[in-house]
Scaffold this active site. Structure first.
Site, PDB file in Angstrom:
ATOM      1  N   GLY A 157       2.663   5.475  -3.916  1.00  0.00           N
ATOM      2  CA  GLY A 157       3.597   4.810  -3.018  1.00  0.00           C
ATOM      3  C   GLY A 157       2.886   3.884  -2.048  1.00  0.00           C
TER       4      GLY A 157
ATOM      5  CE  LYS B  12      -4.783  15.451   2.896  1.00  0.00           C
ATOM      6  NZ  LYS B  12      -3.812  16.520   3.159  1.00  0.00           N
TER       7      LYS B  12
ATOM      8  NE  ARG C 184       7.450   6.521  -4.388  1.00  0.00           N
ATOM      9  CZ  ARG C 184       6.609   7.377  -3.842  1.00  0.00           C
ATOM     10  NH1 ARG C 184       6.866   7.875  -2.642  1.00  0.00           N
ATOM     11  NH2 ARG C 184       5.526   7.750  -4.475  1.00  0.00           N
TER      12      ARG C 184
HETATM   13  P1  ADP Z   1      -0.916   6.602  -2.522  1.00  0.00           P
HETATM   14  O1  ADP Z   1       0.390   6.794  -1.785  1.00  0.00           O
HETATM   15  O2  ADP Z   1      -1.096   5.205  -3.000  1.00  0.00           O
HETATM   16  O3  ADP Z   1      -1.088   7.641  -3.596  1.00  0.00           O
HETATM   17  P2  ADP Z   1      -2.386   8.156  -0.598  1.00  0.00           P
HETATM   18  O4  ADP Z   1      -1.094   8.706  -0.104  1.00  0.00           O
HETATM   19  O5  ADP Z   1      -3.290   9.050  -1.325  1.00  0.00           O
HETATM   20  O6  ADP Z   1      -2.099   6.841  -1.486  1.00  0.00           O
HETATM   21  O7  ADP Z   1      -3.221   7.586   0.624  1.00  0.00           O
HETATM   22  C1  ADP Z   1      -2.712   6.596   1.489  1.00  0.00           C
HETATM   23  C2  ADP Z   1      -3.171   6.762   2.889  1.00  0.00           C
HETATM   24  O8  ADP Z   1      -4.568   6.863   2.996  1.00  0.00           O
HETATM   25  C3  ADP Z   1      -2.763   5.555   3.710  1.00  0.00           C
HETATM   26  O9  ADP Z   1      -1.790   5.949   4.669  1.00  0.00           O
HETATM   27  C4  ADP Z   1      -4.074   5.103   4.367  1.00  0.00           C
HETATM   28  O10 ADP Z   1      -3.918   4.744   5.731  1.00  0.00           O
HETATM   29  C5  ADP Z   1      -4.918   6.340   4.243  1.00  0.00           C
HETATM   30  N1  ADP Z   1      -6.343   6.011   4.355  1.00  0.00           N
HETATM   31  C6  ADP Z   1      -7.056   5.164   3.602  1.00  0.00           C
HETATM   32  N2  ADP Z   1      -8.314   5.060   4.087  1.00  0.00           N
HETATM   33  C7  ADP Z   1      -8.390   5.844   5.178  1.00  0.00           C
HETATM   34  C8  ADP Z   1      -9.417   6.157   6.126  1.00  0.00           C
HETATM   35  N3  ADP Z   1     -10.622   5.615   6.036  1.00  0.00           N
HETATM   36  N4  ADP Z   1      -9.120   7.009   7.110  1.00  0.00           N
HETATM   37  C9  ADP Z   1      -7.881   7.546   7.201  1.00  0.00           C
HETATM   38  N5  ADP Z   1      -6.888   7.297   6.348  1.00  0.00           N
HETATM   39  C10 ADP Z   1      -7.125   6.464   5.349  1.00  0.00           C
HETATM   40 MG    MG Z   2       0.923   8.285  -0.274  1.00  0.00          MG
END
Ligand code: ADP
Ligand code: MG
Length: 405
Positions: free
Chosen positions: A360, A207, A37
């Protein structure tokens, strides 16, 4: 929206709202885990400085907690390491104010010469930045706006927030959109305007509550929606599967069921994991094994997509002509649980049509895997912002830039 090329900036104090919300090392050292970023924000800052502006960068980092500036500043995270990294990339020092509108900020701004670049401390150290109270935000925005003569909105990852530095400050100054914002909006416009089909969407992350709203609108747009990551467990639970200690938002089950039913009515394919990596605890060295979704052990938590799911997702993406991917499908920060996310990253990279990676953490994952960025049509800096754009929502930070000054 006007761009920075439409305005004269020589000798003017320019407030640039950037998105420098970089992931920090999970081990708690405060190190920057991925500076994507900062790199993405560099062109506008560099261009403005090169044209003789006095650049004042506004940005947030993380979600500071506490009732006052003092409490939040004590708890962090501070933007200071980000300012240092920006300085390295720019090749010129970035002066740093230890507050947002206090004496340090005042001195930092008034000592700027032409071409100089300064950064103020984390705007979210000021509780008013994110306040729901318009008057509170406006008062803070007024103090920030006094530092500048022009506002550049370039923090795409924050444009979905009705926050003071994103939404209120631009209302008080002549304003233009930064190059990054213009580029991001153009790609999202392409995704939503007659995309080539099949259009596949991969949603992961932690989530479902973060992403359920967008699923509603994606049903109008996508042909297939692949659900992975932490959010998959609520979908699996909604289908009656046990999920052990995995992240579960039980209160979202009715909404998930409604989305699933609606997808069926519209003929949009919903694809869930068929096997998972189940770990004994949330740790990089946790014991783990692959389990089918139909037989999830009670005392384990799901941390990654299993090998059959990886193959299934790759197959469902293979013939796509348009792909939007947001959210890792496992806890990719731990190398032992990164295989699912890597498989998705590779499958998306192999697609011929327009591919957009949003978020991100997803972008950080791609770079951590060493997959060349040019393997994708576009890597967006904004996960939440791009999702809300796809939802069809008005984005406050874009609306604020569009109005005439
Ligand atoms: P982005 O930043 O790409 O939009 P998010 O912030 O929505 O993505 O989600 C990223 C997080 O989700 C990561 O830190 C990852 O560790 C977590 N994550 C993915 N799968 C799981 C899981 N099974 N249990 C807990 N956390 C998870
Ligand atoms: Mg994120």
């Amino acid at each position: 929206m006007r761009s920075i090329d439409d305005v004269d900036v020589l000798g003017r104090r320019v407030l640039v709202r950037s998105d420098l919300n970089v992931p920090l090392d999970l081990s708690g050292t405060g190190d920057i885990a991925d500076d994507g970023r900062i790199r993405a924000s560099l062109p506008v800052i560099s261009k403005l400085s090169g044209r003789g502006a006095r650049v004042i960068v506004l940005a947030h980092l993380g979600r500071p907690q506490g009732a006052t500036f003092e409490e939040r500043a004590a708890a962090g995270p501070s933007l200071r390491p980000v300012a240092a990294r920006l300085g390295e990339l720019l090749g010129r020092p970035v002066s740093f104010a230890t507050d947002v509108t206090g004496p340090s900020a005042g001195e930092t701004v008034s000592s700027l010469g032409d071409e100089d670049v300064a950064m103020l401390e984390n705007v979210r150290f000021e509780p008013a930045e994110t306040s729901k109270d318009d008057a509170e935000r406006a008062a803070f925005a007024g103090r920030l706006a006094r530092f500048g003569e022009l506002y550049v909105g370039d923090g795409f990852g924050a444009v979905h927030r009705r926050h003071a530095s994103v939404y209120d400050v631009p209302g008080l100054l002549p304003r233009v959109a930064g190059d990054l914002v213009l580029e991001e909006v153009e790609v999202l416009r392409q995704l939503t305007t007659d995309p080539a089909r099949p259009f596949g969407v991969v949603l992961g992350g932690k989530k479902p509550s973060d992403k359920l709203a967008v699923i509603g609108n994606l049903l109008n747009l996508a042909d297939r929606i692949l659900i992975g990551g932490g959010m998959a467990y609520t979908f699996l639970a909604a289908r009656g599967h046990e999920v052990g200690n995995s992240v579960l938002e039980a209160d979202q089950i009715p909404a998930v069921k409604a989305a699933t039913d609606e997808a069926e009515r519209r003929g949009v394919e919903f694809i869930l994991p068929v096997d998972l990596v189940a770990a004994t605890r949330f740790a990089p060295d946790a014991e783990h094994s692959v389990v089918p979704v139909t037989d999830f052990p009670a005392n384990r938590e799901g941390v990654d997509a299993g090998p059959q799911t990886r193959a299934l997702f790759a197959e469902k993406l293979a013939d796509a002509q348009t792909v939007f991917w947001n959210g890792p499908v496992g806890v990719f920060e731990f190398p032992a649980f990164a295989a699912g996310t890597r498989a998705v990253a590779e499958a998306v990279a192999a697609v011929d049509g327009l591919t957009v990676v949003g978020g991100g953490d997803s972008a950080a994952a791609v770079r951590a895997f060493g997959i060349p960025e040019k393997s994708y049509g576009h890597i967006s800096t904004g996960g939440g912002a791009s999702l809300e754009y796809l939802e069809g929502k008005m984005l406050p930070g874009l609306t604020a830039l569009e109005e005439d000054s």
